[in-house]
Enzyme design. Structure first.
Site, mmCIF file in Angstrom:
data_model
loop_
_atom_site.group_PDB
_atom_site.id
_atom_site.type_symbol
_atom_site.label_atom_id
_atom_site.label_comp_id
_atom_site.label_asym_id
_atom_site.label_seq_id
_atom_site.Cartn_x
_atom_site.Cartn_y
_atom_site.Cartn_z
ATOM 1 C CD GLU A 184 -2.904 -1.176 2.306
ATOM 2 O OE1 GLU A 184 -4.057 -0.741 2.196
ATOM 3 O OE2 GLU A 184 -2.447 -1.666 3.361
ATOM 4 C CD GLU A 242 -3.390 -6.350 3.931
ATOM 5 O OE1 GLU A 242 -2.674 -5.335 4.014
ATOM 6 O OE2 GLU A 242 -3.532 -6.989 2.870
#
Length: 248
Positions: free
Chosen positions: A108, A128
């Protein structure tokens, strides 16, 4: 948590949280402070964020999650959002130099940068979902904007580790091995840093605008103004005189 140095008007920020550069509140704050304190200096034209010898970043510090209070978890999300907004709004282009592992929050962070140089053996992804959570640092939204919602959903919903060759359009340069990553990143950064700072700032600003009438008007004003800058006068004179410009 991080190391910095400036060379040829390029600010190098090295993540330094061994062994895998896990991202926690402290390292995110360090990044914000460094960009705010050094990244806006006119002696800096380009910012490079890179990893350590082993990798770029394996993501958020998951092991600390059970110990965090709800308020601390909110602080982590808020701080990451502040950092990524700062990277976008900073007038200097930010390049991520990626090798080894670039997962979760690390991916990210790379996605939030303006450009990405990566070695082809780097493991990337948003795992995740395998932990029962989701990429909370804006990764799904940025990835959807860059490669399309359908591809971004597949990456985020499977949590699979993939390689740059699976999504080559996401990267500016893909090198064969991590041994080349520093040389190639530096060449790109130094090339940009040799240009006019006025032009660099405006080009990054334009890249963040849409194609609306309002954006057209902003661009028109900037174009008219930049012609009056010392760098523009130097560049135009150098072109007419058939010499190399000396930009500030």
């Amino acid at each position: 948590m991080i190391k910095t140095n400036i060379e040829n008007q390029v600010l190098f920020i090295q993540l330094n949280n061994a062994p895998v550069n896990a991202l926690n509140e402290k390292i995110l704050v360090n990044l914000i402070e460094t960009i705010e304190e050094q990244g806006f200096d006119d002696n800096v034209k380009v910012i490079v964020i890179k990893g350590n010898e082993k990798c770029f970043s394996a993501g958020a510090d998951i092991k600390s999650f059970p110990e965090l209070t709800k308020h601390e978890r909110l602080d982590l999300a808020t701080t990451s959002a502040k950092l990524f907004r700062l990277i976008k709004t900073c007038h200097k282009p930010v390049i991520s130099s990626i090798h080894g592992i670039c997962l979760g929050g690390g991916f990210e962070l790379a996605l939030s940068c303006d450009m990405r140089v990566i070695s082809q053996d780097t493991k990337i992804g948003l795992p995740e979902i395998n932990l029962g959570i989701f990429p909370g640092f804006g990764g799904v939204r940025r990835l959807s904007a860059m490669i399309g919602q359908h591809k971004a959903l597949q990456i985020a919903l499977t949590g699979e580790v993939i390689y740059p060759e699976n999504i080559p359009s996401l990267f500016n340069i893909i090198v064969e091995s991590k041994d080349e990553i520093e040389k190639v990143t530096n060449k790109l950064a130094f090339d940009i840093a040799s240009k006019s700072l006025d032009s660099i700032k405006v080009i990054k600003q334009m890249s963040n605008l849409d194609l609306s009438l309002e954006s057209d008007q902003i661009e028109e004003r900037e174009f008219v103004d930049i012609i009056e800058s010392e760098n523009a006068k130097e560049g135009i004179d150098a072109f007419i005189s058939k010499r190399n410009p000396q930009f500030k």
